[in-house]
Design an enzyme around this catalytic site. Sequence first.
Site, mmCIF file in Angstrom:
data_model
loop_
_atom_site.group_PDB
_atom_site.id
_atom_site.type_symbol
_atom_site.label_atom_id
_atom_site.label_comp_id
_atom_site.label_asym_id
_atom_site.label_seq_id
_atom_site.Cartn_x
_atom_site.Cartn_y
_atom_site.Cartn_z
ATOM 1 C CB SER A 155 45.659 27.658 56.306
ATOM 2 O OG SER A 155 46.108 28.990 56.377
ATOM 3 C CG LEU B 238 52.549 33.405 55.941
ATOM 4 C CD1 LEU B 238 53.424 33.382 57.193
ATOM 5 C CD2 LEU B 238 51.394 32.427 56.100
ATOM 6 C CG ASN C 32 47.753 28.638 59.303
ATOM 7 O OD1 ASN C 32 48.649 29.471 59.236
ATOM 8 N ND2 ASN C 32 47.952 27.353 59.071
ATOM 9 C CB CYS D 17 54.914 29.325 55.896
ATOM 10 S SG CYS D 17 54.670 30.312 54.398
ATOM 11 C CB THR E 71 53.850 23.909 49.824
ATOM 12 O OG1 THR E 71 54.483 24.926 50.612
ATOM 13 C CG2 THR E 71 52.399 24.267 49.597
ATOM 14 N N GLY F 111 43.031 21.704 49.729
ATOM 15 C CA GLY F 111 43.676 22.981 49.451
ATOM 16 C C GLY F 111 43.560 23.426 48.004
ATOM 17 C CB THR F 112 45.874 22.927 45.135
ATOM 18 O OG1 THR F 112 47.038 23.290 45.877
ATOM 19 C CG2 THR F 112 46.020 23.398 43.702
#
Length: 299
Positions: free
Chosen positions: A19, A71, A97, A128, A191, A263-264
């Site tokens: 996400s 977000l 998500n 988050c 993260t 992700g990244t």
Amino acid sequence: MLEVKIDKLHLKNPVMTASGTFGYGEEFSDFFDLSRLGGIVVKGTTGERRQGNPYPRMAETPSGMLNAVGLQNVGVDAFCKEVYHRIKDIDTNIIVNVSGSSIEEYCTVAEKIDALDNIPAIELNISCPNVKKGGMGFGTNPDMAAQVVNAVRKVYHKTLIVKLTPNVTNIVEIAKAVEAAGADSVSLINTLLGMAIDVEKQRPYLSTITGGLSGPAVKPVAVRMVWQVAHAVKIPVVGLGGICTAADALEFLMAGATAIEVGTANFIDPSVTVKIVDGLEEYCKRHGIKDINDIIGII
């Protein structure tokens, strides 16, 4: 060969997107056939539209990046009315998500997503680090984590994946708490809380000072946490954190993850996910593995 299962969710392969790194999926449709993926986890969705944090909110770091996007999203009502019809027929698992600043907001969003026929699962984001209220605040306390999962479980009837934060002393304790509260699966890690300073300007790179560290730099921490959690819970684990290659994905699978999220790496190579799918298939053929489930959790 590559099929896996998370609760009632059947994945054609273990590769999904993380996400916040893949938009709503449609942004990547020019690069490859999205139906080749096991699943797409769309960006975090909240009760109301969010503009996110002020810029600058991303910064490159050695072997990774910091983000403090906060977000940013269109809100659940706009998602249901404007976005859903555009992505509902993609031939893969579309997972939303879900995030919030209160238990009530989590429940409101989850209940509205529950009504969408072509969304078979949600990923409940209690992890988050880039919002002032909610988010990681729920995910660092086992009692709070259990409360939000228990409340959402009462209004959401499909596959419930809970995303965990690594910013805790004992992630196993959190995983067990959400499992007991009704989670069908857990995904980890989100993260790591980090910070970077521009020494020439003598100020932090991010407007929020701190942000979430992702990318290859976090992978050893993520693999360790997945291994710990997979040995402690009975529900499936989804692993993520710094996955860039099929070999990275295999580390997570061998550590106990049933599926993985990329992700990244999507920011570096938009087609990295299908390259990982191809790499997993090649690995299985090379090692004579007929079912990838045979290597899940072998460490």
